[in-house]
Design a protein around this motif. Structure first.
Motif, mmCIF file in Angstrom:
data_model
loop_
_atom_site.group_PDB
_atom_site.id
_atom_site.type_symbol
_atom_site.label_atom_id
_atom_site.label_comp_id
_atom_site.label_asym_id
_atom_site.label_seq_id
_atom_site.Cartn_x
_atom_site.Cartn_y
_atom_site.Cartn_z
ATOM 1 N N SER A 1 0.861 -1.185 0.000
ATOM 2 C CA SER A 1 0.000 0.000 0.000
ATOM 3 C C SER A 1 0.897 1.234 0.000
ATOM 4 N N VAL A 2 0.560 2.216 -0.807
ATOM 5 C CA VAL A 2 1.386 3.408 -0.955
ATOM 6 C C VAL A 2 0.656 4.621 -0.399
ATOM 7 N N PRO A 3 1.243 5.322 0.585
ATOM 8 C CA PRO A 3 0.628 6.549 1.115
ATOM 9 C C PRO A 3 0.965 7.738 0.221
ATOM 10 N N TRP A 4 0.221 7.880 -0.856
ATOM 11 C CA TRP A 4 0.550 8.896 -1.857
ATOM 12 C C TRP A 4 0.603 10.302 -1.266
ATOM 13 N N GLY A 5 -0.336 10.619 -0.401
ATOM 14 C CA GLY A 5 -0.381 11.967 0.158
ATOM 15 C C GLY A 5 0.858 12.295 0.964
ATOM 16 N N TYR A 6 1.244 11.384 1.848
ATOM 17 C CA TYR A 6 2.424 11.636 2.684
ATOM 18 C C TYR A 6 3.674 11.749 1.817
ATOM 19 N N LEU A 7 3.875 10.796 0.909
ATOM 20 C CA LEU A 7 5.080 10.814 0.087
ATOM 21 C C LEU A 7 5.132 12.056 -0.797
ATOM 22 N N ALA A 8 3.991 12.434 -1.363
ATOM 23 C CA ALA A 8 3.974 13.642 -2.198
ATOM 24 C C ALA A 8 4.363 14.866 -1.383
ATOM 25 N N SER A 9 3.847 14.959 -0.162
ATOM 26 C CA SER A 9 4.182 16.116 0.672
ATOM 27 C C SER A 9 5.669 16.130 1.020
ATOM 28 N N VAL A 10 6.254 14.945 1.283
ATOM 29 C CA VAL A 10 7.690 14.885 1.593
ATOM 30 C C VAL A 10 8.514 15.285 0.378
ATOM 31 N N TYR A 11 8.134 14.788 -0.803
ATOM 32 C CA TYR A 11 8.882 15.144 -2.006
ATOM 33 C C TYR A 11 8.792 16.647 -2.274
ATOM 34 N N VAL A 12 7.623 17.220 -2.023
ATOM 35 C CA VAL A 12 7.471 18.675 -2.198
ATOM 36 C C VAL A 12 8.359 19.421 -1.211
ATOM 37 N N MET A 13 8.429 18.939 0.032
ATOM 38 C CA MET A 13 9.285 19.588 1.027
ATOM 39 C C MET A 13 10.759 19.479 0.637
ATOM 40 N N ILE A 14 11.160 18.322 0.098
ATOM 41 C CA ILE A 14 12.544 18.172 -0.353
ATOM 42 C C ILE A 14 12.844 19.165 -1.464
ATOM 43 N N ALA A 15 11.920 19.239 -2.429
ATOM 44 C CA ALA A 15 12.103 20.205 -3.512
ATOM 45 C C ALA A 15 12.154 21.624 -2.971
ATOM 46 N N GLY A 16 11.294 21.922 -1.996
ATOM 47 C CA GLY A 16 11.297 23.259 -1.407
ATOM 48 C C GLY A 16 12.601 23.565 -0.717
ATOM 49 N N SER A 17 13.177 22.567 0.007
ATOM 50 C CA SER A 17 14.450 22.817 0.695
ATOM 51 C C SER A 17 15.571 23.084 -0.298
ATOM 52 N N VAL A 18 15.573 22.367 -1.412
ATOM 53 C CA VAL A 18 16.599 22.596 -2.438
ATOM 54 C C VAL A 18 16.410 23.965 -3.076
ATOM 55 N N LEU A 19 15.162 24.324 -3.340
ATOM 56 C CA LEU A 19 14.903 25.635 -3.950
ATOM 57 C C LEU A 19 15.316 26.768 -3.009
ATOM 58 N N VAL A 20 15.043 26.601 -1.719
ATOM 59 C CA VAL A 20 15.455 27.618 -0.746
ATOM 60 C C VAL A 20 16.972 27.718 -0.705
ATOM 61 N N ALA A 21 17.657 26.571 -0.739
ATOM 62 C CA ALA A 21 19.115 26.578 -0.719
ATOM 63 C C ALA A 21 19.671 27.272 -1.960
ATOM 64 N N ILE A 22 19.052 27.017 -3.113
ATOM 65 C CA ILE A 22 19.512 27.653 -4.347
ATOM 66 C C ILE A 22 19.263 29.157 -4.292
ATOM 67 N N ALA A 23 18.082 29.544 -3.820
ATOM 68 C CA ALA A 23 17.767 30.971 -3.712
ATOM 69 C C ALA A 23 18.740 31.669 -2.763
ATOM 70 N N PHE A 24 19.040 31.024 -1.631
ATOM 71 C CA PHE A 24 19.998 31.579 -0.673
ATOM 72 C C PHE A 24 21.379 31.726 -1.316
ATOM 73 N N ALA A 25 21.816 30.671 -2.015
ATOM 74 C CA ALA A 25 23.132 30.705 -2.653
ATOM 75 C C ALA A 25 23.185 31.765 -3.741
ATOM 76 N N SER A 26 22.104 31.885 -4.524
ATOM 77 C CA SER A 26 22.068 32.872 -5.607
ATOM 78 C C SER A 26 22.185 34.286 -5.065
ATOM 79 N N ARG A 27 21.502 34.552 -3.954
ATOM 80 C CA ARG A 27 21.549 35.888 -3.350
ATOM 81 C C ARG A 27 22.933 36.175 -2.791
ATOM 82 N N ARG A 28 23.524 35.177 -2.105
ATOM 83 C CA ARG A 28 24.856 35.383 -1.536
ATOM 84 C C ARG A 28 25.922 35.536 -2.613
#
Length: 882
Positions: free
Chosen positions: A843-870
């Motif tokens: 059984s696959v918990p699609w909702g939980y996994l999708a939210s985690v993948y979105v959070m991972i993508a968000g953390s990478v995007l935040v890191a890139i935005a931070f690096a770009s500004r610096r």
């Protein structure tokens, strides 16, 4: 000097220090929380086991023994809370005359309890009808004799005339197996079946009726003392608790040798729980160890992510004249300080988390968790210290300021270690899955159980091998000699695709590590989430199979629940309710449970899995049964024992309601049922209710299965209230069944471990993506500062940053999902033997996994935005600082 250095590091390297502290604290928090779980799981199993034992000790006096001396010996052997006397007598049978007929039974038992026994041992008697005191009769005996409150029953004594009694009430004996067990039998002896016919007399009546029989035939009567011990002082660990209880029982045996026999039900239950505790170890090894390994690897990777910065700091110290000894001392002060702060932070986070989730147990748990925290902190400090030491070994200042990755091929890659690991994992998995693997081994006739730890090799080898394979593929793909690499980067970096590809290929080792770490974190979260949801779903299926449905109303032939069907249907929260017959039938000389159903409608009230049947899906088997009025589904054990072939005619002997005698009834064997709601694990039969009613001349349906549209626990209470206290029916829900499921993986509460794993797994996955990208940029600030000063535009800098970030994100998620789904499938397959029935699919918990993948993508995007500004701000200050 050290204080000044640390102050400067904290002030000028805030992002790096914060990232390392977060990673180490996360590792420590996870290790400590898992330690709390391990300690608490054993304590909760011990507590539940103790509470489930109705009678701790049964001490049976030998004829002529001094009973007062026995009571004194019992009280001296262990702290006693309650002790009661129970009398037993054999009977040649019971007889009753009702209307114009006479009913008789075979041999039975007549027992008597002393005063307040039913109050102190409430699980031994369940009142069904009539009075709660006086002469009581077991429900099966009442059904056999066709009697109830107010009727007379003749008790046939051995060697003496019968004695007649008047029935005051009808009761059930839920714990009959223990109540009538053979006291003093060796553990390997086959259990004795409880008697079919039982009458309970007041203690004074028993003496009047059986003192003479006892004097004439002392071998036909016996006296037992039922004991409940004080449990407060028992250790929380099941093995230690068993040792204490076993010692107390042996002490009693030594005191009463030759005067009494002792049966320690509490010791037997704790002995079983010792095996259950092994499943907690299994869960920790399957689910906890990968998380611990990931946390430690993540910490080491984060420490290595700052290696370039430390080499530059080492070069600055040498430029200012610092000796090797002093520079090394200053560099080592950073991991020491970060390790202490992070360890304390992670430990206190684990205490807060464990207290909130109820996993905080006692002082021993705190000590165990503290040791785990120290271990995690020590590994983290060692990782950063080694990175700093390597920085101090740079031979020149210029060499220390360069960050050139390894260009040679690692030895493991040349030897194809990754492919060998994957091949071995596949071979071991195939061997385990194809040979009926059992995760906990309990050989026939051996009371001890042990875990086959070899089974953990296949998922462990797969995880390690696939991680190395990801690294191999990344190093092959991230290369200037690979034309596809530049093509993939072109949509992100545009005309700079060639330069970006060359830059990333130059940092091939660091980017590959980032992808592997993100993939491992995603794989861990994915496999844990899938396994947890599959486990929870299968636990519910197991509980529903045991209980029969969300809610089941249990009755007997004398008090069938089917007559209350309309009352049950009218209770709010009932989605569907169906009747089911529970009779008994002889197959040859073997008495088996017979279930009569309506195959067209029973699925509305309960879940019938395809795994319940052999040779077809649930719908196909039930359709076949509906099309064959005299059809019968037979358990696998019965098919094997009687060498049956599909299509055979089986003559089953059923009780006829007309004369209460067994008569042969022909049935046609049409299929095999491995499992069925409420059915025992071994031998049973399933047939059409209409045919059973016709041939037994009784339409009574003993059970009512109910599907709940609301909380089953609340619904069962509402149904019990609607039926009333005098109905003689028992209402149970799947929550009750979940609590009493036997010795298996599902006896261990995995919910808390799942919360720990899923929470920390999600955080680690987010950290793996964001921190690896962010700390990687901190290592290369000088490069971006130089690009800014020579005129690179923000869009061009963003092309470098976004290419790296997207490469880590996409590669990590894609490889991680593949690895996670495969690992989860392997875990479920390996643990199939402990589920009853086994899951049909994951059984696959699609909702939980999708939210985690979105959070991972968000953390990478935040890191890139931070690096770009610096990268665009303070280029001159960055170069001067570095």
């Amino acid at each position: 000097m050290i204080a000044l250095w640390l102050s400067g590091i904290l002030r000028r390297r805030t992002a790096r220090v914060a990232g390392l502290c977060a990673g180490i604290a996360l590792t420590v928090a996870m290790l400590s929380t898992l330690a709390f779980f391990l300690s608490e799981s054993g304590a909760s199993m011990t507590e539940r086991a103790i509470s489930d034992v109705p009678i701790d000790w049964q001490v049976e006096a030998v004829p002529g023994a001094d009973q007062n001396a026995l009571i004194d010996a019992i009280k001296r052997a262990a702290p006693v809370k309650i002790i009661h006397q129970v009398k037993y007598a054999q009977s040649d049978g019971f007889e009753a005359r009702t209307a114009d007929t006479t009913q008789q039974t075979g041999p039975g038992k007549v027992i008597a309890f002393d005063a307040n026994y039913a109050v102190d041992f409430p699980k031994e008697l369940r009142w069904l009808a009539g009075k709660r005191s006086g002469v009581l009769i077991a429900q099966q005996t009442a059904a056999n004799l066709h009697v109830g409150p107010g009727d007379n029953v003749s008790i046939k004594r051995l060697g003496l005339p019968p004695v007649e009694v008047k029935i005051d009430g009808v009761v059930d004996l839920p714990d009959a197996d223990a109540l009538f067990q053979g006291v003093g039998l060796p553990p390997q002896a086959a259990p004795q079946a409880p008697p079919d016919n039982v009458v309970i007399l007041p203690i004074s009546n028993w003496h009047e009726a059986f003192d003479a029989q006892q004097a004439k035939r002392p071998d036909t009567t016996r006296t037992q003392f039922h004991v409940r011990l004080v449990h407060d002082g028992l250790p929380s660990d099941p093995t230690k608790a068993y040792t204490v209880v076993a010692g107390q029982s042996r002490n009693l045996e030594a005191r009463v040798a030759g005067q009494a026999l002792v049966s320690t039900n509490l010791g037997a239950r704790l002995d079983t729980v010792r095996s259950d505790a092994l499943y907690a170890t299994v869960l920790f090894l399957f689910l906890g160890i990968p998380g611990v390994a990931l946390a430690l690897v993540l910490t080491v990777s984060l420490a290595n992510a700052g290696a370039g910065a430390r080499m530059q700091e080492q070069s600055l110290l040498r430029i200012h004249g610092a000796s090797d000894r002093k520079s090394l001392m200053l560099l080592q002060s950073e991991p020491f300080a970060i390790g202490i702060v992070s360890t304390l932070l992670g430990f206190f986070v684990s205490i807060a988390f464990s207290s909130h989730s109820g996993a905080l147990a006692d002082t021993s748990s705190l000590l165990f968790a503290a040791l785990a925290a120290v271990l995690g902190g020590a590994v983290a400090m060692l990782a950063i210290a080694v990175s700093a030491f390597r920085a101090s070994r740079a031979t020149t200042v210029v060499g220390a300021r360069q960050a050139v990755g390894r260009s040679h091929v690692p030895l493991w890659q040349s030897l194809c270690v990754d492919l060998v690991m994957l091949a071995c994992a596949g071979l071991l998995f195939w061997q385990s899955a194809s040979t009926g693997y059992e995760i906990v081994l309990a050989p026939e006739g051996v009371p001890a159980a042990s875990v086959d730890y070899n089974a953990f090799l296949s998922p462990a080898l797969f995880s390690m091998g696939f991680g190395l394979l990801i690294f191999r593929l990344c190093r092959y793909f991230i290369s200037t000699s690979n034309p596809l690499f530049e093509t993939v980067l072109r949509p992100i970096s545009g005309t700079l695709a060639g330069a970006v590809a060359a830059s990333i290929a130059f940092q091939q080792l660091r980017i590959s590590r980032g992808i592997v770490m993100t993939a491992l974190a995603v794989a861990f979260v994915t496999s844990t989430a899938i396994f947890n949801v599959t486990y929870e779903g299968q636990t519910r299926v197991d509980a529903e199979l045991t209980n029969g449905a969300d809610v089941t109303v249990f009755g007997t032939t004398a008090h069938p629940a089917g007559g209350k069907l309309e009352t049950v249907k009218n209770v709010p929260g009932v989605e569907a309710a169906r009747t089911m017959q529970h009779r008994f039938a002889y197959v040859g000389s073997d008495l088996q449970d017979l279930y009569g159903i309506d195959p067209r409608s029973i699925g509305a009230a309960t879940t019938l899995s395809d795994a319940y049947f052999r040779g077809g899906t649930t719908s196909e088997i039930l359709a076949k049964l509906a099309a064959t009025p005299n059809g019968v589904l037979v358990s696998e054990e019965t098919v094997s024992d009687f060498q049956l072939l599909e299509g055979d005619t089986i003559n089953l002997r059923l009780v006829s309601a007309k004369d209460n005698q067994y008569h042969a009834v022909p049935f046609k064997f049409i299929g095999v049922a491995r499992e069925f709601p409420t059915a025992p694990r071994d031998s049973f039969l399933v047939a059409n209710a209409d045919y059973v009613s016709k041939m037994s001349e009784s339409t009574a349906a003993e059970y009512v299965l109910v599907r709940a549209s609301s909380d089953p626990g609340m619904l069962s209470k509402a149904i019990a209230t609607a039926l009333g206290p005098t109905s003689g029916l028992d209402v149970k829900n799947i929550g009750d069944a979940s609590h009493i499921i036997g010795t298996s993986l599902t006896a261990v509460n995995v919910g808390k471990l799942a919360v720990i794993e899923l929470f920390f797994g999600a955080v680690m996955a987010v950290a793996a993506g964001g921190l690896m990208v962010g700390l990687g940029f901190i290592d290369r600030r000088r490069n971006y500062a130089v690009l800014t000063l020579i005129g690179a535009k923000p869009r061009q800098l963003a092309g470098f940053l976004w290419s790296e970030g997207v490469l880590v994100l996409v590669g990590g998620i894609v490889f991680g999902v593949i690895s996670g789904v495969t690992t989860a499938w392997m875990l479920v397959k390996l643990l199939t033997g402990v589920f009853d029935p086994p899951p049909e699919t994951i059984s696959v918990p699609w909702g939980y996994l999708a939210s985690v993948y979105v959070m991972i993508a968000g953390s990478v995007l935040v890191a890139i935005a931070f690096a770009s500004r610096r990268a665009r701000v303070g280029a001159y200050e960055t170069l001067r600082d570095l």
